[in-house]
Design an enzyme around this catalytic site. Structure first.
Site, PDB file in Angstrom:
ATOM      1  N   GLU A   5       1.238  -1.064  -0.121  1.00 16.57           N
ATOM      2  CA  GLU A   5      -0.022   0.028   0.021  1.00 16.57           C
ATOM      3  C   GLU A   5       0.960   1.035   0.575  1.00 16.57           C
ATOM      4  O   GLU A   5       1.590   1.548   0.256  1.00 16.57           O
ATOM      5  CB  GLU A   5      -1.417  -0.139   0.934  1.00 16.57           C
ATOM      6  N   SER A  31      20.485  -1.152  33.971  1.00 19.24           N
ATOM      7  CA  SER A  31      21.042  -1.332  35.258  1.00 19.24           C
ATOM      8  C   SER A  31      20.711  -2.697  35.518  1.00 19.24           C
ATOM      9  O   SER A  31      20.573  -2.708  37.276  1.00 19.24           O
ATOM     10  CB  SER A  31      19.281  -0.492  35.549  1.00 19.24           C
ATOM     11  N   LYS A  80      -9.081   3.039  -3.034  1.00 19.40           N
ATOM     12  CA  LYS A  80      -9.804   2.402  -1.504  1.00 19.40           C
ATOM     13  C   LYS A  80     -11.147   2.849  -1.238  1.00 19.40           C
ATOM     14  O   LYS A  80     -11.718   3.512  -1.480  1.00 19.40           O
ATOM     15  CB  LYS A  80      -8.515   2.506  -0.853  1.00 19.40           C
ATOM     16  N   CYS A 132      -5.634  -3.667   2.324  1.00 19.63           N
ATOM     17  CA  CYS A 132      -5.628  -3.460   3.754  1.00 19.63           C
ATOM     18  C   CYS A 132      -7.346  -3.887   4.733  1.00 19.63           C
ATOM     19  O   CYS A 132      -6.880  -4.769   4.687  1.00 19.63           O
ATOM     20  CB  CYS A 132      -4.340  -1.884   3.900  1.00 19.63           C
TER      21      CYS A 132
END
Length: 706
Positions: free
Chosen positions: A45, A356, A114, A175
């Site tokens: 896309e 850490s 789309k 999509c």
């Protein structure tokens, strides 16, 4: 016989606004597809401009440069005798659309906009694009002059229609349309379309890939057909990572699979399939039924065949079993690929990580080490682009990475910044892990800087704050913790900018953060402390998943130092030690466990629960371990902490998005940052419900007075 088709789909690591790079990768994918005999090539896309352009879609430059790239593709000899399907933005009648452009032999066949926009979570497509006007509707689109000069066409069709070649019929969806309850492939399949294509930009989340694959299998199980899926790959300049997974399926079976995570910029998946398998599968399914009339979609006739006349000896692809990664494997691979994309494109020379000796910073260190493993594997496999990029990052034109540990020494600097409140055990754990992964490790004390800052405050005010154990108030105790944390952030950036200079090397380092998603939910970190960084690979991952990831690293990478890290209670080490031992733990400070936080986070975001509805759900979920009054206490405590600290999300380090309950402010989670922390009405509703439950409880079940 002319019934077997060879089709290609691909995953490209496109980068927003990188028109040169995007064109090169598209061209390379077409070249590979043709070399495999494909007659159709599908890309992801908005691949021409990059999916993550965001408000750059408003700029006329983005449209202009996209058309310039399209012209070069049309002119290229590589695009002859293959239908190319590329993605780009198009403005039609002054409205911007997210489109597919299908072309063949210097002629544009169709512009397909789309139909359904992604507009939730990480996506804001309706901000930039409009959905196409209606299903089955087609108009004429007037081409820009630069394209007319190449194609000789003035107008081309734009809209929702399908291509009808000499041998089959092909239709597009994009999509979000796959995830819709009324996906276009349903209508297309009923109308005789045999090949469905989906150009996607679907981001990675932990445990999400199976949903995607099952949707595609379901689409072709119900009505038959061939399904080509192309997905974007890479970080594209955003917090999300697109994980590839391009595939080809037929009649419910996956027959070709691309990798989910890969450092390769271009991956092409090709399959040869028999159209007669689709037609036989549909023999019973698509018989006309009374009252089930389907309106035919407009068809664009194309004088071209996807099959060859004499293809009887051409082998077809057979079904395969999809291999899904476990969540720890996804954490090892996804954020590692994202970090590499960010590093090589940022122009920096590596990373600096405040280490850490706890689970969070150790997880970040292991992800960098996993990145180094992937890089060495890619170079060993002959990936010249990776080798070129690694050499550019380390400023050594002859360097060849062979050992991940040695490469990690060049790319990662770790530093343990101790104070009088630090224990020897955390210092030892940090050093041991650094030795095992090979990072360049620094260890130094910050007390002098902390005392200097507190000395300024005392000089101005005449007062000196004390820790709680020394008689100080809660406000004093918190301020003393925060000044240590913020000093670490200042030193992290100082060493990131100058540590390579101090070694006589060029370049600077990106500072890595290591706050997990559960701590972000409650704001359990100091604003502008060492959780403030350039990027954070674990900011969207839960503490429980990070522990599972470290267990995976013990086995996968033989990092035995992680065992002691996993056994130690999580602690910030910002309060004085008790007899040399840690007296402060994260879960005690937060008032709940990390496991409880994960459940609460999912209810807050995914189930959209406010305080009262969360309480109503948890009294059933936790009934075996916690009483209703205790549930009420935990819910109210969470929402107080959440609302008090929500402002911290406005400055949170950009993090790899991996969880659907991420609290990332104004990017994924659109909630306010200023609340009434009393939650008066909501908390009263909870209290009333607790009271009602206690009075309505059967007498024999009520607690007896002692």
């Amino acid at each position: 016989m002319g019934r077997k088709v060879t089709l290609s789909t691909c995953s490209l690591n496109q980068w927003s606004l990188d028109f040169d790079g995007n064109l090169e990768r598209i061209t390379r994918s077409i070249e590979i597809a043709k070399s495999h005999g494909a007659k159709y090539r599908l890309g992801s896309e908005l691949e021409i401009c990059g999916f993550g352009c965001a408000d750059h879609f408003f700029e006329s430059d983005t449209l202009l440069h996209s058309f310039q790239v399209l012209r070069k593709l049309l002119e290229s000899p590589l695009t002859e005798d293959i239908i190319c399907d590329v993605g780009m933005p198009i403005m039609h009648h002054n409205v911007r659309y997210n489109c597919r452009v299908l072309f063949l032999n210097r002629k544009i066949l169709l512009i397909r906009p789309k139909l359904m926009m992604a507009n939730t979570g990480n996506y804001r497509e309706l901000r930039w694009f409009a959905p196409w006007k209606q299903s089955g509707y087609v108009e004429e689109y007037f081409l820009p002059k630069m394209i007319q000069e190449v194609t000789g066409q003035d107008v081309v069709p734009i809209g929702d229609c399908v291509l009808s070649t000499k041998d089959t019929c092909l239709g597009s969806e994009m999509c979000q349309e796959l995830w819709s309850p009324c996906s276009p492939h349903i209508h297309m399949g009923q109308d005789g379309v045999e090949i469905f294509t989906n150009a996607s930009a679907s981001h990675h989340e932990l445990r999400k890939a199976d949903q995607r694959v099952h949707l595609i299998q379901s689409a072709t199980t119900k009505s038959g057909g061939i399904y080509l899926y192309s997905n974007h790959r890479g970080c594209d300049g955003e917090r999300v990572y697109y994980d590839g997974c391009s595939l080809v399926a037929i009649n419910g079976d996956v027959v070709a699979q691309g990798s989910q995570f890969s450092l390769n910029d271009v991956e092409v998946v090709t399959a040869t399939l028999d159209l007669e398998d689709v037609r036989s599968y549909r023999g019973e399914l698509c018989q006309p039924q009374t009252g089930n009339q389907v309106k035919s979609l407009p068809r664009i006739k194309v004088d071209f065949s996807l099959s060859s006349y004499d293809d009887v000896y051409l082998p077809t692809h057979r079904p395969i079993e999809w291999s899904f990664h476990s969540a720890p494997e996804e954490i090892s691979l996804g954020p590692a690929c994202w970090l590499w994309d960010y590093l090589r494109r940022s122009g920096q020379a590596g990373f600096l990580l405040p280490l850490s000796g706890g689970v969070d910073s150790s997880s970040t260190a292991c992800i960098v080490y996993s990145m180094c493993v992937l890089l060495c594997q890619a170079v060993e496999n002959g990936n010249s682009r990776i080798l070129e990029d690694v050499r550019a990052v380390v400023s050594d034109g002859s360097y060849v990475p062979e050992d991940p540990k040695e490469l990690c020494s060049r790319l990662l600097t770790t530093c343990y910044m101790s104070s009088e409140n630090s224990s020897e055990s955390t210092r030892s754990r940090a050093k041991q892990l650094a030795n095992q992964i090979g990072s360049t490790h620094l260890s130094f004390n910050i007390d002098m800087a902390v005392k200097g800052i507190l000395g300024i405050f005392s000089l101005v005010t005449g007062r000196r704050p004390q820790f709680r154990v020394n008689g100080g108030s809660h406000r004093e105790n918190l301020a003393l913790q925060n000044v240590q944390a913020r000093v670490r952030m200042l030193l992290a950036y100082l060493f990131a900018q100058l540590s390579l200079w101090g070694r006589g090397q060029s370049g600077g380092l990106l500072v890595l953060g290591s706050a997990n998603v559960d701590e972000s939910l409650t704001g359990y970190f100091t604003k502008y402390d060492c959780s403030s960084a350039d990027i954070n690979p674990i900011g969207g991952i839960s503490k429980n998943d990070l522990k599972d990831f470290l267990l995976y690293c013990v086995e996968r990478f033989q990092l035995t130092a992680l065992r002691s890290i996993l056994e130690a209670p999580p602690t910030a080490e910002l309060e004085p030690l008790s007899d040399g031992q840690v007296s402060q733990t994260d879960e005690a400070d937060m008032g709940m466990t990390y496991s409880e936080l994960s459940v609460i986070g999912r209810l807050r975001k995914i189930s959209r629960c406010g305080p009262f509805s969360m309480f109503c759900k948890l009294i059933h979920m936790w009934k075996e371990a916690v009483s209703p009054s205790e549930v009420a206490q935990k819910v109210k405590h969470f929402f107080r902490m959440y609302s008090m600290n929500r402002h911290k999300m406005t400055t949170v380090t950009p993090s790899y998005h991996a969880e659907s309950y991420s609290p990332d402010d104004n990017r994924f989670d659109l909630r306010p940052f200023l609340y009434n922390v009393g939650w008066g009405w909501q908390f009263r509703s909870i209290d009333q419900q607790v009271q009602q439950m206690s009075t309505s409880q059967p007498a024999e079940d009520r607690p007896r007075p002692q």
